[in-house]
Design an enzyme around this catalytic site. Structure first.
Site, PDB file in Angstrom:
ATOM      1  N   ALA A 264     -36.636  -0.835  18.148  1.00  0.00           N
ATOM      2  CA  ALA A 264     -36.860   0.482  18.735  1.00  0.00           C
ATOM      3  C   ALA A 264     -37.273   1.426  17.627  1.00  0.00           C
ATOM      4  CB  ALA A 264     -35.579   0.994  19.389  1.00  0.00           C
ATOM      5  N   GLU A 300     -30.729   4.571  17.174  1.00  0.00           N
ATOM      6  CA  GLU A 300     -31.897   5.465  17.216  1.00  0.00           C
ATOM      7  C   GLU A 300     -31.450   6.911  17.412  1.00  0.00           C
ATOM      8  OE1 GLU A 300     -34.312   3.928  16.105  1.00  0.00           O
ATOM      9  OE2 GLU A 300     -33.648   1.905  16.607  1.00  0.00           O
TER      10      GLU A 300
HETATM   11  N1  B3K Z   1     -37.086   2.880  11.934  1.00  0.00           N
HETATM   12  C1  B3K Z   1     -37.486   1.828  12.826  1.00  0.00           C
HETATM   13  C2  B3K Z   1     -38.087   0.644  12.148  1.00  0.00           C
HETATM   14  C3  B3K Z   1     -39.534   0.764  11.851  1.00  0.00           C
HETATM   15  C4  B3K Z   1     -40.079  -0.562  11.379  1.00  0.00           C
HETATM   16  C5  B3K Z   1     -41.450  -0.458  10.880  1.00  0.00           C
HETATM   17  N2  B3K Z   1     -42.014  -1.746  10.570  1.00  0.00           N
HETATM   18  C6  B3K Z   1     -36.360   1.387  13.684  1.00  0.00           C
HETATM   19  C7  B3K Z   1     -35.003   1.661  13.187  1.00  0.00           C
HETATM   20  O1  B3K Z   1     -34.577   1.221  12.155  1.00  0.00           O
HETATM   21  O2  B3K Z   1     -34.323   2.395  13.839  1.00  0.00           O
HETATM   22 ZN    ZN Z   2     -33.063   2.567  11.849  1.00  0.00          ZN
END
Ligand code: B3K
Ligand code: ZN
Length: 868
Positions: A264, A300
């Site tokens: 996500a 998230e």
């Molecule tokens: N921040 C995103 C992950 C993005 C990955 C890019 N290849 C999800 C998370 O860690 O919440």
């Molecule tokens: Zn994250």
């Protein structure tokens, strides 16, 4: 041949030459030709005359204008990755128009189509596939986004922030404008357009803000969205209660899409989720799926503060937001239910996957120093070891000290893009503590081994612990300095009563190991203590306590720490496996060990979930981590024998336990029932190893369960044990669930995990099955990533496992390099196998290396592996 990709280094960080204060995007959505008009307020940062260099890939540049004046072609230079503009005024309005092709974007980065919907993925560097920009996390801008699309096909047009305008347009189109008041880096930008079912709810924050919660799912799936919504509300409440952090916009949206490279994405106010972490009901999702949803929804949401409000200065700092946010989601799950079960699962991930990464050619510190492709660093090291490092700070500071540090961190850095160093400093300053040595956890890769020797002096009643720590070399780091390792200890008498010992170095049951070699003296030991080390897995280390089996059995019986109890059993299993492997002899678990397990299973007060975990032996992959040279066949055979021995010697008890815990009544999702199902299904997985008719009937009945947890457990038990009903189950399951892609993923995964000689042929055949597709990452992970974790089948002596996986990698190199790169990880450790396998693996890696158009993601790993 195109030029080789180049690495970036953490220490080369430079502040951006220009800043962007506002971005106004106007996006005309179209399958093959979406137009993006981007108007930015740009300002020179500091005294220099360097040109503005914007990032941009895979787009067509249509026009560039400064303060409304269109530039001619000689006023800018364009390469396949950059747009350079010289002679820019110190402040100006820069307009750029680009054209992209979302329907052919199979890499799922930037703007792409997922089924019928448009969506975006910008982290880490996807925004540069939408428009030319300073695509780096330390450039924070206020975004206003207008979307235009056909109204009947795309009734919902979503972007970050709050909706501020909307209306109809000619030819059945419409538009919506969104404004996000919080300055943010472009990796948090998102848009979605589509036709969905919408689940709505509200939440009022502790500050009295009324927040609309909206969850968008594919039509017909509304009934499967309620659990995610409940999890979202629980996350919002939890972050207020435990961290004092409240939500900051009037709307929070979550969209579930079917095509997504990972779990996500925390885009500000508009999370985009892999449908697998949103959709769940008892028929189509397992208990584990529900728990995963709770954790990812939480994760998230928690990013809103740890990641979005306070973001990373550069991508080397990724663990600043990911390690901390994983720690927060782990704590959330633990506070919601079954803390010990969650903790043991986290430990398993660390030991099986992170320790493996730490001893692989791609080993890196939680804050890497060198990166070619950023997407390769969303790893178990940055995430899970990063979370363990945060957890160690929590252990050293206690909850209140840790929260004081968090408070200071937020006060100091809200609205900024900062570094791991800033986080550590906040923790230090709020607690007047010195974390100089602790910082090495950010600097050094590799898993330390802590060796402990004990001695007891009856006359002085002194008990001594002699501790050494050693961390093996990792690529680029031949020598390691000692870490600051918090070791939580417990002491018991031989009778199992808790024992309080005195030691000047002991603080709330924790001693700090800080030197290569150190001795701690405890007084007041009226008898020789039974000691448990690293309670709660208080540090991400390998533990070599030199226990006798008797001591392990004592700890299994006495320890009130779930990790120590569970780990004692794991150590007993590992010893039996290792001794069978090294002596090339049949596996033999001692009578005492069997008796102890039997005893545990018949204790009325034991948590059934912990009993289930106790019975589960380490996977072949986990066992392989114990060896520098991996004896594939011997590990496979010993693990199989161990299962059979447990199934045989505990048969009666397993039956009784199954009968006591098997499902009765309707499925309910709550901690007690989950625990009962865990234990019953673990028993059944052993019972299935017996070819009895009675057991077969039990499997058949269980396979008809009213919920997917039990139904899948029956399938899994039959397939893993190669029971005679397995083939029928496989057919029936496929027939029942052919319309449900997420359920069929489990069907693919169960077959790919089977420890049988024909698994490879089966997996190959399944790549042709209607339920499989190379285009959807979920399908590829279910079938092929699962296969890469099946030790003995991937590492077949004939090399067919390697050939299958590299063939898939070659194919995905073209269409989706991020997914290809995930499959490559298990092939990098060629050095740890026998000569024949080394040769086979090297041949495959060298062939990959020669591919024209080898994606950076793969280049980086292959190169690193072959350089070893
Ligand atoms: N921040 C995103 C992950 C993005 C990955 C890019 N290849 C999800 C998370 O860690 O919440
Ligand atoms: Zn994250």
């Amino acid at each position: 041949m195109s030029k080789l990709p180049t690495a970036k280094y953490r220490l080369d960080y430079q502040a951006p030459d220009f800043l962007i204060d506002t971005v106004d995007l106007d996006i005309e959505l179209d399958d093959h030709a979406s137009t993006i008009r981007n108007v930015m307020r740009v300002r020179r940062n500091g005294q220099h005359q360097r040109p503005l260099v914007l990032d941009g890939e895979n787009m067509q540049l249509q026009a560039v204008a400064i303060n409304g004046e269109t530039l001619t072609n000689d006023q800018f230079q364009q390469t396949d990755a950059e747009l350079t503009i010289t002679g820019l005024p110190d402040e100006c309005e820069l307009s750029i128009e680009t054209l992209v092709d979302p329907a052919n974007n199979t890499a799922l980065e930037g703007l792409y189509k997922s089924g019928g919907a448009f969506c975006t993925q910008c982290e880490a560097e996807g925004f540069r596939r939408i428009t030319y920009y300073l695509d780096r996390p330390d450039v924070l801008a206020v975004f206003t986004t207008t979307l235009h699309a056909d109204k009947s096909k795309f009734p919902y047009l979503l972007a970050n922030g709050n909706p501020v305008a909307q209306g109809d347009e000619a030819q059945g189109r419409h538009f919506v404008t969104w404004h996000d008041p919080h300055p943010k880096p472009c990796y948090l930008f998102a848009v979605v357009a589509g036709d969905f079912d919408l689940l709505e709810d509200t939440f009022t924050t502790m500050e009295g803000r009324h927040v609309d919660l909206q969850l968008f799912v594919d039509k017909g799936n509304l009934g499967r969205a309620t659990f995610a919504m409940e999890s979202l509300k629980a996350s919002m409440k939890w972050d207020e209660e435990r961290f004092g952090l409240a939500y900051d916009l009037d709307i929070y949206m979550v969209v579930a899409v079917n095509f997504f490279n990972m779990g996500a994405m925390e885009n500000k106010g508009l999370n985009v989720f892999n449908a697998k972490y949103v959709l769940a009901d008892s028929r189509t999702a397992t208990d584990q799926d529900f728990l995963n949803i709770e954790s990812v929804i939480g994760h998230e949401y928690f990013h809103n503060w740890t990641g979005n409000r306070i973001t990373c200065r550069d991508w080397f700092q990724l663990s600043l937001k990911e390690g901390l946010t994983v720690f927060r989601d782990q704590e959330f799950s633990g506070d919601m239910s079954m803390r010990p079960v969650h903790r043991i699962n986290d430990v398993r991930i660390m030991r099986t996957h992170q320790f493996a990464e730490d001893s692989s050619p791609m080993a890196h510190p939680i804050r890497p120093d060198k990166v070619i492709e950023m997407n390769n660093f969303y790893t178990v090291t940055v995430y899970n070891k990063g979370a363990e490092v945060i957890r160690m700070m929590h252990t050293l500071l206690g909850e209140s000290g840790f929260q004081a540090g968090m408070k200071l961190y937020v006060e100091r850095h809200d609205g900024q893009a900062v570094t791991c160093e800033d986080f550590i400093s906040a923790m230090e300053d709020a607690n007047q503590i010195d974390f100089t040595q602790f910082r090495r956890w950010y600097e050094q890769a590799g898993t330390p081994t802590v060796r402990i020797k004990e001695s007891y002096d009856e006359t002085t009643q002194q008990y001594r612990l002699h501790c050494t720590q050693h961390t093996p070399a990792t690529p680029g780091q031949p020598e390691k300095q000692p870490f600051h390792i918090p070791m939580r200890v417990q002491f018991y008498t031989e009778q199992g009563d808790a024992m309080q010992l005195q030691c000047a170095d002991l603080k709330d049951d924790v001693i700090s190991l800080q030197k290569e070699e150190q001795t701690f003296v405890f007084s007041g030991a009226t008898s020789k203590p039974v000691a448990g080390f690293f309670a709660g897995f208080s540090a991400p280390v390998r533990i070599d306590a030199g226990y006798t089996e008797g001591q392990l059995l004592n700890l299994l019986a006495y320890s009130d720490d779930p990790f120590i109890g569970w780990d004692s059993a794991q150590q007993i299993y590992l010893r039996a496996i290792k001794s069978a492997v090294s002596n090339d002899s049949p596996l033999q678990l001692s009578g005492d060990a069997i008796e102890a397990l039997q005893h545990q299973l018949t204790q009325p007060d034991r948590d059934p979930a912990l009993l289930a975990l106790l019975l589960q032996i380490p996977s072949e992959e986990a066992v392989s981590g114990e060896y520098e040279q991996i004896p594939v066949e011997a590990i496979h055979s010993a693990c199989q024998q161990l299962k059979v021995q447990l199934a045989t010697e505990l048969k009666t008890t397993l039956w009784q336990t199954w009968k006591a815990f098997k499902p009765s009544g309707e499925y309910q999702f709550n901690a007690d029932d989950i625990a009962r199902r865990m234990l019953a299904n673990t028993c059944l997985s052993y019972l299935a190893l017996h070819p009895d008719a009675e057991i077969e009937q039990t499997l058949i009945d269980h396979f008809k369960a009213d919920n997917l947890t039990d139904e899948l457990a029956a399938l899994q038990a039959a397939v893993m044990a190669d029971h005679q009903c397995a083939a029928d189950f496989i057919d029936q399951f496929a027939e029942r669930w052919q319309g449900e892609a997420l359920v069929m993923d489990k069907w693919l995964a169960v077959q790919a995990a089977a420890p049988h000689a024909n698994t490879l042929a089966q997996v190959k055949a399944l790549t042709e099955h209607a339920a499989f597709s190379y285009d959807n990452p979920n399908r590829v992970y279910a079938l092929l990533a699962t296969f890469t974790h099946n030790l003995a089948q991937l590492h077949r002596a004939d090399g067919e496992g390697y050939r299958l996986v590299t063939e898939v990698i070659r194919r995905l190199n073209e269409s989706n390099p991020q997914v290809a790169s995930r499959l490559l990880s298990s092939l990098l450790q060629w050095k740890r196998f026998d000569q024949q396998r080394q040769d086979l693996l090297k041949t495959e890696l060298q062939a990959l290396r020669k591919l024209p158009n080898l994606a950076n993601d793969l280049f980086e790993k292959v190169e690193q592996s072959l350089a070893e």
